[in-house]
Design an enzyme around this catalytic site. Structure first.
Site, PDB file in Angstrom:
ATOM      1  N   ALA A  65       0.920  -1.382  -0.164  1.00  0.00           N
ATOM      2  CA  ALA A  65       0.171  -0.100   0.101  1.00  0.00           C
ATOM      3  C   ALA A  65       0.948   1.228  -0.042  1.00  0.00           C
ATOM      4  O   ALA A  65       2.252   1.147   0.383  1.00  0.00           O
ATOM      5  CB  ALA A  65      -0.840  -0.062   1.108  1.00  0.00           C
ATOM      6  N   GLY A 108       0.022  -4.883   0.777  1.00  0.00           N
ATOM      7  CA  GLY A 108      -1.259  -5.112   0.268  1.00  0.00           C
ATOM      8  C   GLY A 108      -0.993  -5.263  -1.231  1.00  0.00           C
ATOM      9  O   GLY A 108      -2.068  -6.144  -1.697  1.00  0.00           O
ATOM     10  N   GLU A 111      -1.716  -9.080  -0.646  1.00  0.00           N
ATOM     11  CA  GLU A 111      -3.145  -9.481  -0.617  1.00  0.00           C
ATOM     12  C   GLU A 111      -4.016  -9.160  -1.688  1.00  0.00           C
ATOM     13  O   GLU A 111      -4.852  -9.790  -1.941  1.00  0.00           O
ATOM     14  CB  GLU A 111      -3.556  -8.280   0.435  1.00  0.00           C
ATOM     15  CG  GLU A 111      -3.047  -8.477   1.776  1.00  0.00           C
ATOM     16  CD  GLU A 111      -3.259  -7.607   3.022  1.00  0.00           C
ATOM     17  OE1 GLU A 111      -3.981  -7.949   3.912  1.00  0.00           O
ATOM     18  OE2 GLU A 111      -2.952  -6.431   2.865  1.00  0.00           O
ATOM     19  N   GLU A 131       4.007  -5.749   7.257  1.00  0.00           N
ATOM     20  CA  GLU A 131       3.171  -4.712   7.955  1.00  0.00           C
ATOM     21  C   GLU A 131       3.972  -4.632   9.357  1.00  0.00           C
ATOM     22  O   GLU A 131       4.009  -3.519   9.917  1.00  0.00           O
ATOM     23  CB  GLU A 131       1.915  -4.694   8.080  1.00  0.00           C
ATOM     24  CG  GLU A 131       1.268  -4.565   6.646  1.00  0.00           C
ATOM     25  CD  GLU A 131       1.244  -5.825   5.739  1.00  0.00           C
ATOM     26  OE1 GLU A 131       0.437  -5.847   4.613  1.00  0.00           O
ATOM     27  OE2 GLU A 131       1.879  -6.802   6.039  1.00  0.00           O
TER      28      GLU A 131
END
Length: 257
Positions: A65, A108, A111, A131
Site C-alpha cells: 500500500a 497490500g 493481498e 506490515e
C-alpha cells in the site's frame, strides 16, 4: 475510460489490467485501487470478456500500500475512507481473475494477488506481509487468506517476523498455480485465462462461486474483524512511528504504546 494509474486492454476474450505506477513500484494508493476495481467491474459486465488478468512490472507486481498516503491518518479517517473496501469489491466479481506476478508482491500487493482466483508467478516473484515492520498488521485479507492457504506456522512467521516466500516456496506450499521463467509469466497467465474464457461462461461462474463458498464460508466475518484490528492500530504511537520511519527511511523506535 482514461486511467492515470493503470493500463487496460482486451486480448482475445481476456481483459488485462496492468498496474502502472513504476515510480512507486506500483504502490496501491486510493486512485490506483479505485481505477483497478472499476476496470475489473467493467470487464465483468462485458460479454466479450470471459476472464481477467492483473499484472504489474517485471520488478514489482505491487510493493504494498502507499504508506505516505496513510501514515498520518487517524482511526476515524481510516474508517471514513475505508480503503480496504476496495479490496472487498474483488469478491463480487463473477468472472475468474488471475494474478500474473513478477518481482515484489508485498503487503497490500500480496493481498491483492491472493484475492485473485489463481496466481501465475515468475521465478523472481517474492511474496510477503511486512506490515509488522511499520507497526500494523495486514488489513486486506493477509492474516486470513494466507493462514487458510499456507497453514498457521508459515502465516505466523510471515506476519510476525517478516518472512518472505520465494516463488519456488509459494509453489511448493500451494499458494500459486504456476512458476515460470521471467520472460513467460504474463504469456502463461494470459493463456490460462484464455483457456478458461473458452469454457461455458455460466458454468465457469458457478464453479468459481461454489469454490469460493467452500473456501470463504466463514471468511467474511473474519475479514471484517481483521479490518477493524488494522484500522484501530492507527490510534497507536507505534503505528505513527513505524510509518514515519518508513517514509523517512530510518529504523523505528518502538514504545509499545
Amino acid at each position: 475510460m482514461t486511467y492515470t494509474s493503470i493500463l487496460t486492454e482486451i486480448r482475445g476474450r481476456v481483459g488485462l489490467v496492468t498496474l502502472n505506477r513504476p515510480e512507486a513500484l506500483n504502490a496501491l494508493n486510493n486512485i490506483l485501487m479505485s481505477e483497478l476495481t472499476d476496470a475489473l467491474a467493467d470487464f465483468d459486465k462485458d460479454a466479450a470478456v470471459g476472464a481477467m488478468v492483473i499484472t504489474g512490472s517485471a520488478k514489482a507486481f505491487a510493493a504494498g500500500a502507499d504508506i505516505k498516503e496513510m501514515a498520518d491518518k487517524s482511526v476515524q479517517q481510516m474508517y471514513d475512507n475505508d480503503p480496504i473496501a476496495r479490496y472487498g469489491r474483488m469478491r463480487t466479481l463473477r468472472k475468474p481473475v488471475i494474478a500474473a506476478v513478477s518481482g515484489w508482491a508485498l503487503g497490500g500487493g500480496c493481498e491483492l494477488a491472493i484475492s485473485c482466483d489463481m496466481i501465475v508467478a515468475s521465478e523472481t516473484a517474492k511474496f510477503g506481509q511486512p506490515e509488522i515492520t511499520i507497526g500494523v498488521i495486514p488489513g486486506a485479507g493477509g492474516t486470513q487468506r494466507l493462514t487458510r492457504a499456507l497453514g498457521k506456522a508459515i502465516a505466523m512467521e510471515m506476519m510476525l517476523n517478516n518472512r518472505t516466500l520465494s516463488a519456488a516456496e509459494a509453489l511448493q506450499m500451494g499458494l500459486i498455480n504456476h512458476m515460470v521463467p521471467l520472460d513467460a509469466y504474463l504469456d502463461v497467465a494470459l493463456k490460462l485465462a484464455e483457456e478458461i474464457a473458452s469454457r461455458a461462461p455460466r458454468a465457469v461462474a458457478s464453479a468459481k462461486k461454489m469454490i469460493n463458498h467452500a473456501y470463504e464460508e466463514f471468511l467474511a466475518e473474519a475479514l471484517s474483524d481483521e479490518k477493524k484490528e488494522f484500522y484501530n492500530l492507527f490510534s497507536t504511537a507505534d503505528q505513527k512511528e513505524g510509518m514515519a520511519a518508513f517514509v523517512e527511511k530510518r529504523k523505528p523506535e518502538w514504545t509499545g504504546k
